[in-house]
Scaffold this motif. Structure first.
Motif, PDB file in Angstrom:
ATOM      1  N   SER A  10      -6.883  10.280   3.473  1.00 14.38           N
ATOM      2  CA  SER A  10      -5.540   9.873   3.912  1.00 14.38           C
ATOM      3  C   SER A  10      -4.629  11.087   3.841  1.00 14.38           C
ATOM      4  O   SER A  10      -4.998  12.127   3.288  1.00 14.38           O
ATOM      5  CB  SER A  10      -4.987   8.758   3.019  1.00 14.38           C
ATOM      6  OG  SER A  10      -4.588   9.291   1.770  1.00 14.38           O
ATOM      7  N   GLY A  68     -10.322   3.898  -4.620  1.00 12.99           N
ATOM      8  CA  GLY A  68     -11.309   4.969  -4.487  1.00 12.99           C
ATOM      9  C   GLY A  68     -10.583   6.216  -4.009  1.00 12.99           C
ATOM     10  O   GLY A  68      -9.376   6.185  -3.792  1.00 12.99           O
ATOM     11  N   LYS A 108       2.185   5.666 -12.160  1.00 10.86           N
ATOM     12  CA  LYS A 108       1.212   4.588 -11.934  1.00 10.86           C
ATOM     13  C   LYS A 108       0.994   3.786 -13.223  1.00 10.86           C
ATOM     14  O   LYS A 108       0.783   2.572 -13.172  1.00 10.86           O
ATOM     15  CB  LYS A 108      -0.112   5.164 -11.415  1.00 10.86           C
ATOM     16  CG  LYS A 108      -0.017   5.768 -10.007  1.00 10.86           C
ATOM     17  CD  LYS A 108       0.248   4.706  -8.935  1.00 10.86           C
ATOM     18  CE  LYS A 108       0.089   5.262  -7.529  1.00 10.86           C
ATOM     19  NZ  LYS A 108       0.278   4.250  -6.483  1.00 10.86           N
ATOM     20  N   TYR A 129       2.730  11.680 -11.466  1.00  9.55           N
ATOM     21  CA  TYR A 129       2.021  10.655 -10.690  1.00  9.55           C
ATOM     22  C   TYR A 129       1.301   9.707 -11.640  1.00  9.55           C
ATOM     23  O   TYR A 129       1.399   8.483 -11.515  1.00  9.55           O
ATOM     24  CB  TYR A 129       1.041  11.337  -9.740  1.00  9.55           C
ATOM     25  CG  TYR A 129       0.244  10.413  -8.830  1.00  9.55           C
ATOM     26  CD1 TYR A 129       0.858   9.742  -7.777  1.00  9.55           C
ATOM     27  CD2 TYR A 129      -1.133  10.245  -9.016  1.00  9.55           C
ATOM     28  CE1 TYR A 129       0.121   8.917  -6.923  1.00  9.55           C
ATOM     29  CE2 TYR A 129      -1.874   9.421  -8.172  1.00  9.55           C
ATOM     30  CZ  TYR A 129      -1.246   8.760  -7.132  1.00  9.55           C
ATOM     31  OH  TYR A 129      -1.985   7.943  -6.293  1.00  9.55           O
ATOM     32  N   SER A 153      -2.513   0.841  -6.827  1.00 10.71           N
ATOM     33  CA  SER A 153      -2.157   1.671  -7.972  1.00 10.71           C
ATOM     34  C   SER A 153      -3.046   2.911  -7.896  1.00 10.71           C
ATOM     35  O   SER A 153      -3.281   3.434  -6.803  1.00 10.71           O
ATOM     36  CB  SER A 153      -2.370   0.868  -9.259  1.00 10.71           C
ATOM     37  OG  SER A 153      -2.043   1.632 -10.385  1.00 10.71           O
ATOM     38  N   ALA A 188       0.826  -1.221   0.000  1.00 11.29           N
ATOM     39  CA  ALA A 188       0.000   0.000   0.000  1.00 11.29           C
ATOM     40  C   ALA A 188       0.854   1.263   0.000  1.00 11.29           C
ATOM     41  O   ALA A 188       0.399   2.319   0.407  1.00 11.29           O
ATOM     42  CB  ALA A 188      -0.939  -0.019   1.206  1.00 11.29           C
ATOM     43  N   THR A 189       2.116   1.164  -0.449  1.00 11.68           N
ATOM     44  CA  THR A 189       2.963   2.356  -0.479  1.00 11.68           C
ATOM     45  C   THR A 189       2.613   3.233  -1.674  1.00 11.68           C
ATOM     46  O   THR A 189       1.981   2.798  -2.641  1.00 11.68           O
ATOM     47  CB  THR A 189       4.448   1.970  -0.594  1.00 11.68           C
ATOM     48  OG1 THR A 189       4.627   1.220  -1.801  1.00 11.68           O
ATOM     49  CG2 THR A 189       4.900   1.152   0.599  1.00 11.68           C
ATOM     50  N   GLY A 190       3.075   4.465  -1.620  1.00 11.55           N
ATOM     51  CA  GLY A 190       2.894   5.373  -2.748  1.00 11.55           C
ATOM     52  C   GLY A 190       3.002   6.805  -2.282  1.00 11.55           C
ATOM     53  O   GLY A 190       2.893   7.083  -1.090  1.00 11.55           O
ATOM     54  N   VAL A 241      -9.825   8.121  -1.087  1.00  5.66           N
ATOM     55  CA  VAL A 241      -9.880   7.722   0.323  1.00  5.66           C
ATOM     56  C   VAL A 241      -9.241   8.803   1.191  1.00  5.66           C
ATOM     57  O   VAL A 241      -8.197   9.362   0.826  1.00  5.66           O
ATOM     58  CB  VAL A 241      -9.118   6.390   0.520  1.00  5.66           C
ATOM     59  CG1 VAL A 241      -9.229   5.911   1.966  1.00  5.66           C
ATOM     60  CG2 VAL A 241      -9.642   5.326  -0.435  1.00  5.66           C
TER      61      VAL A 241
END
Ligand SMILES: NC(=O)c1ccc[n+]([C@@H]2O[C@H](COP(=O)([O-])OP(=O)(O)OC[C@H]3O[C@@H](n4cnc5c(N)ncnc54)[C@H](OP(=O)(O)O)[C@@H]3O)[C@@H](O)[C@H]2O)c1
Length: 177
Positions: free
Chosen positions: A131, A127, A98, A94, A77, A20-22, A129
């Motif tokens: 964060s 989605g 991806k 970005y 992704s 879940a990195t990015g 989200v």
């Protein structure tokens, strides 16, 4: 990564791994809105964190996945990495990072399928989200993380193993590459 994989080996084999990195913002530099805003170091950081790093992680962790049962390797992704779905432009680096990630996952999934026909590889759109990543860009209405995660896990449960990767959102809807 190699050291992390070596330490995790004592718990192998694994059946589900989710990376879940990015990153979307690097220091003070957020996503570019125009061609004139492009700056090589920022572009390369996007590639390093969103495409190169995750693919190397897959390289090191894939040997720890079970070969005798269905296994899942999922990477967060982003829909904006879809070339076919890009109707708005913007967010150059970005998006490109991806898209590169998706290509690398698809290529690795094709190779992996030859020896691991029960491995599911998925590029996931969680989605929009709430964060740290989305907070500067989303005024309101973002999904709560638990809603996104439960949708993603349900989606992963339903994906078949194929000779390639899936690109799919948290509601199980496929996204064009
Ligand atoms: N939130 C959204 O609306 C949304 C939408 C589409 C796609 N996504 C994707 O979903 C994934 C998760 O995003 P998020 O919203 O959960 O963002 P987040 O809260 O900022 O989490 C990003 C994670 O990536 C890690 N990370 C960042 N740079 C790293 C590096 N150089 N090396 C190792 N780890 C690094 C961070 O680690 P630290 O905590 O140690 O900094 C953090 O755990 C990302 O791939 C993102 O592109 C998110």
């Amino acid at each position: 990564m190699a050291q992390a994989a070596a330490e995790l080996a004592q718990f192998a084999p694994f059946h589900l791994m989710v990376d879940a990195t990015g990153a979307l913002t690097f220091g003070a530099q957020g996503p570019e809105k125009s061609l004139q805003a492009l700056h090589a170091p920022h572009m390369l950081k996007n590639m390093a964190v969103n495409a190169v790093g995750p693919t190397l992680l897959f390289k090191h962790l894939m040997p720890l996945l079970d070969t005798q049962q269905r296994t899942v390797y999922a990477k967060l992704s982003a829909r904006v990495g879809s070339i076919g779905d890009n109707h708005k432009g913007g967010w150059y680096s970005y998006r490109a990072s991806k898209a590169a990630l998706n290509m690398l996952l698809q290529t690795a999934a094709i190779e992996a399928n030859r020896k691991r026909p029960m491995l599911v590889v998925a590029a996931l759109q969680p989605g929009t989200v709430a964060s740290a990543l989305s907070q500067p860009f989303v005024a309101s209405g973002a999904l709560q993380p638990d809603t996104s995660v439960s949708g993603l896990l349900k989606t992963l449960d339903g994906l078949p193993a194929i000779a390639g990767a899936h690109f799919v959102d948290y509601q199980g809807v496929p996204i064009p590459w």
